[in-house]
Design a protein around this motif. Structure first.
Motif, mmCIF file in Angstrom:
data_model
loop_
_atom_site.group_PDB
_atom_site.id
_atom_site.type_symbol
_atom_site.label_atom_id
_atom_site.label_comp_id
_atom_site.label_asym_id
_atom_site.label_seq_id
_atom_site.Cartn_x
_atom_site.Cartn_y
_atom_site.Cartn_z
ATOM 1 N N LYS A 1 -13.747 -20.836 -3.389
ATOM 2 C CA LYS A 1 -14.380 -21.472 -2.237
ATOM 3 C C LYS A 1 -14.091 -20.607 -1.010
ATOM 4 O O LYS A 1 -12.943 -20.307 -0.707
ATOM 5 N N ILE A 2 -15.145 -20.177 -0.336
ATOM 6 C CA ILE A 2 -14.994 -19.281 0.810
ATOM 7 C C ILE A 2 -14.983 -20.097 2.102
ATOM 8 O O ILE A 2 -15.897 -20.880 2.359
ATOM 9 N N HIS A 3 -13.934 -19.905 2.889
ATOM 10 C CA HIS A 3 -13.826 -20.615 4.164
ATOM 11 C C HIS A 3 -14.017 -19.621 5.312
ATOM 12 O O HIS A 3 -13.593 -18.474 5.237
ATOM 13 N N LEU A 4 -14.648 -20.094 6.369
ATOM 14 C CA LEU A 4 -14.782 -19.280 7.565
ATOM 15 C C LEU A 4 -13.431 -19.190 8.266
ATOM 16 O O LEU A 4 -12.793 -20.203 8.544
ATOM 17 N N GLN A 5 -12.987 -17.965 8.522
ATOM 18 C CA GLN A 5 -11.731 -17.753 9.237
ATOM 19 C C GLN A 5 -11.987 -16.840 10.428
ATOM 20 O O GLN A 5 -13.000 -16.129 10.480
ATOM 21 N N TYR A 6 -11.069 -16.866 11.374
ATOM 22 C CA TYR A 6 -11.252 -16.106 12.599
ATOM 23 C C TYR A 6 -10.221 -14.989 12.696
ATOM 24 O O TYR A 6 -9.032 -15.197 12.434
ATOM 25 N N THR A 7 -10.679 -13.812 13.073
ATOM 26 C CA THR A 7 -9.770 -12.662 13.140
ATOM 27 C C THR A 7 -8.710 -12.838 14.210
ATOM 28 O O THR A 7 -7.667 -12.175 14.170
ATOM 29 N N THR A 8 -8.937 -13.745 15.160
ATOM 30 C CA THR A 8 -7.932 -13.962 16.208
ATOM 31 C C THR A 8 -6.703 -14.698 15.691
ATOM 32 O O THR A 8 -5.589 -14.480 16.178
ATOM 33 N N THR A 9 -6.896 -15.585 14.691
ATOM 34 C CA THR A 9 -5.796 -16.481 14.301
ATOM 35 C C THR A 9 -5.412 -16.437 12.825
ATOM 36 O O THR A 9 -4.366 -16.964 12.457
ATOM 37 N N SER A 10 -6.216 -15.829 11.970
ATOM 38 C CA SER A 10 -5.977 -15.908 10.531
ATOM 39 C C SER A 10 -4.984 -14.855 10.045
ATOM 40 O O SER A 10 -5.278 -13.654 10.080
ATOM 41 N N PRO A 11 -3.795 -15.276 9.564
ATOM 42 C CA PRO A 11 -2.844 -14.307 8.989
ATOM 43 C C PRO A 11 -3.447 -13.551 7.807
ATOM 44 O O PRO A 11 -3.145 -12.377 7.601
ATOM 45 N N LYS A 12 -4.313 -14.231 7.040
ATOM 46 C CA LYS A 12 -4.932 -13.573 5.894
ATOM 47 C C LYS A 12 -5.822 -12.424 6.345
ATOM 48 O O LYS A 12 -5.771 -11.317 5.784
ATOM 49 N N LEU A 13 -6.620 -12.662 7.374
ATOM 50 C CA LEU A 13 -7.485 -11.597 7.884
ATOM 51 C C LEU A 13 -6.667 -10.492 8.543
ATOM 52 O O LEU A 13 -7.032 -9.312 8.453
ATOM 53 N N HIS A 14 -5.575 -10.864 9.187
ATOM 54 C CA HIS A 14 -4.711 -9.834 9.778
ATOM 55 C C HIS A 14 -4.150 -8.920 8.696
ATOM 56 O O HIS A 14 -4.043 -7.703 8.886
ATOM 57 N N LYS A 15 -3.819 -9.504 7.568
ATOM 58 C CA LYS A 15 -3.313 -8.709 6.453
ATOM 59 C C LYS A 15 -4.391 -7.774 5.927
ATOM 60 O O LYS A 15 -4.150 -6.589 5.655
ATOM 61 N N VAL A 16 -5.591 -8.315 5.785
ATOM 62 C CA VAL A 16 -6.720 -7.507 5.307
ATOM 63 C C VAL A 16 -7.000 -6.349 6.269
ATOM 64 O O VAL A 16 -7.293 -5.223 5.863
ATOM 65 N N LEU A 17 -6.893 -6.638 7.564
ATOM 66 C CA LEU A 17 -7.179 -5.629 8.585
ATOM 67 C C LEU A 17 -6.015 -4.671 8.816
ATOM 68 O O LEU A 17 -6.165 -3.657 9.495
ATOM 69 N N GLY A 18 -4.842 -5.026 8.261
ATOM 70 C CA GLY A 18 -3.677 -4.167 8.429
ATOM 71 C C GLY A 18 -3.061 -4.254 9.809
ATOM 72 O O GLY A 18 -2.508 -3.281 10.328
ATOM 73 N N VAL A 19 -3.173 -5.437 10.427
ATOM 74 C CA VAL A 19 -2.578 -5.627 11.754
ATOM 75 C C VAL A 19 -1.543 -6.746 11.677
ATOM 76 O O VAL A 19 -1.560 -7.568 10.758
ATOM 77 N N GLU A 20 -0.647 -6.768 12.640
ATOM 78 C CA GLU A 20 0.387 -7.794 12.667
ATOM 79 C C GLU A 20 -0.169 -9.085 13.259
ATOM 80 O O GLU A 20 -0.978 -9.052 14.187
ATOM 81 N N THR A 21 0.273 -10.204 12.707
ATOM 82 C CA THR A 21 -0.120 -11.493 13.265
ATOM 83 C C THR A 21 0.676 -11.715 14.537
ATOM 84 O O THR A 21 1.910 -11.687 14.527
ATOM 85 N N PRO A 22 -0.027 -11.906 15.659
ATOM 86 C CA PRO A 22 0.696 -12.082 16.918
ATOM 87 C C PRO A 22 1.463 -13.399 16.940
ATOM 88 O O PRO A 22 1.050 -14.391 16.348
ATOM 89 N N SER A 23 2.594 -13.412 17.627
ATOM 90 C CA SER A 23 3.359 -14.647 17.779
ATOM 91 C C SER A 23 3.205 -15.121 19.217
ATOM 92 O O SER A 23 3.242 -14.331 20.152
ATOM 93 N N PHE A 24 2.976 -16.403 19.377
ATOM 94 C CA PHE A 24 2.766 -16.969 20.710
ATOM 95 C C PHE A 24 3.935 -17.886 21.059
ATOM 96 O O PHE A 24 4.279 -18.787 20.310
ATOM 97 N N ASP A 25 4.526 -17.628 22.202
ATOM 98 C CA ASP A 25 5.624 -18.476 22.669
ATOM 99 C C ASP A 25 5.064 -19.748 23.270
ATOM 100 O O ASP A 25 4.052 -19.741 23.959
ATOM 101 N N ASP A 26 5.749 -20.863 22.978
ATOM 102 C CA ASP A 26 5.321 -22.133 23.569
ATOM 103 C C ASP A 26 5.588 -22.117 25.067
ATOM 104 O O ASP A 26 6.548 -21.537 25.525
#
Length: 355
Positions: free
Chosen positions: A330-355
């Protein structure tokens, strides 16, 4: 020769074909790309590598070459394999639903999906039909400009009345932004009538330069050539008054536009309308399940031949193809801004946001 088993084969390595690699890559689908040209970039690089493009979202201006270079950088993480300088000659649907493809160089594929991003097909410049002139093609007769510097300091005749003819006439008359390095010795524009299909601003600039005796415009048609010592020395131009004059020149550039040729694509059993492939607007699928068409080669109600439209079509085509490649997934729409899976595919680090 080894048979290459693939999930996706893209026919055409222009901007839309390159972005199709990206959209497939986000869904973890690796693509093979075939193009009849020896380089990537399609029409953008082959016909106007230095011409500015202004309608790419978030990019105020870029040339065809710059756009191609940026797309190549963007798709690097997805490891697409390019097969250049070869044309698809055979497409056969097999019993298991996959497609057998063979190219003019004998490269063979067995693929689950095909994406046709071939622009206007195997495009060919419309040629000047004058006896004997074909002998000078590639030396003194040109249908495209690959290296503007080759024409610097030459006496040029430019034939045509569209944007390409006017753009290059102005370019070679004025030189370019680096101090006029591409400035010709002289520029003569020849068009069969006084009306133009080019942008009004370009026509106005051309007439201004003619009034200043910096270039010349002749209403007429090239009807013959002058030769001496195995070289093209001039062209016979027949004007609207019926008088034929010999116009001396060193190089002739002809811009009559492109003659779209679907070539072998016309024999693949696809529904065709005016040399374009009919598609739906949900998945950009052709009438053959598993074959998609994106960019200028497709047609549908409301179609606009814009690069940005082609980019949109690539996204929906990728999602439309996913069930053929991953039938159980099942294919789900994901966003390159927030998806750790897409970040992995793109070879970039998932950004961390401070509260």
């Amino acid at each position: 020769m080894n048979l290459i088993e693939a999930d996706a084969v893209i026919v055409g390595a222009g901007p839309v074909g390159l972005f199709q690699v990206f959209e497939l890559g986000l869904l973890e689908i690796k693509a093979h790309v075939i193009d009849s040209l020896e380089h990537v970039g399609g029409q953008c690089v082959e016909l106007y590598p230095d011409k500015p493009i202004y309608d790419i979202p978030a990019v105020p201006v870029c040339t065809g070459q710059e756009l191609t270079d940026s797309l190549l950088k963007q798709i690097e993480p997805f490891g697409a394999t390019f097969h250049l300088g070869q044309e698809v000659t055979v497409v056969e649907k097999k019993d298991d639903g996959r497609f057998f493809i063979e190219t003019s160089k004998g490269t063979q594929f067995l693929t689950k999906t095909i994406f046709i991003a071939a622009g206007v097909g195997a495009f060919q410049p419309r040629q000047l039909r004058v006896e004997g002139i074909e002998a000078y093609e590639g030396t003194q007769l040109h249908y495209r400009v690959k290296n503007p510097a080759n024409f610097a300091g030459k006496n040029l005749m430019i034939v045509g009345g569209g944007d390409s003819a006017l753009d290059w006439a102005l370019n070679f008359c004025e030189g370019n932004k680096d101090g006029g390095a591409n400035k010709a010795q002289s520029v003569i524009l020849v068009h069969r009538r006084d009306g133009f299909k080019a942008a009004p601003a370009s026509v106005a600039k051309m007439k201004e330069l003619c009034d200043a005796y910096e270039m010349q415009f002749i209403v007429g048609q090239v009807t013959g050539i002058e030769e001496q010592g195995g070289k093209l020395t001039g062209a016979k131009v027949t004007g609207g008054d019926g008088v034929t004059r010999v116009v001396p020149m060193d190089e002739m550039l002809v811009f009559f536009g492109l003659s779209p040729k679907l070539g072998p694509i016309a024999n693949w059993g696809l529904e065709i309308e005016r040399k374009q492939l009919k598609v739906d607007t949900e998945k950009f699928s052709t009438n053959v399940q598993g074959i998609f068409a994106v960019g200028d080669i497709n047609t549908y109600p409301g179609k606009k031949k814009l690069i940005l439209s082609g980019f949109h079509e690539c996204a929906l085509a990728a999602f439309g193809a996913a069930p053929f490649i991953f039938p159980e997934k099942k294919i789900h729409l994901q966003y390159t801004t927030t998806s750790p899976k897409l970040h992995k595919v793109l070879g970039v680090e998932t950004p961390s946001f401070d509260d």
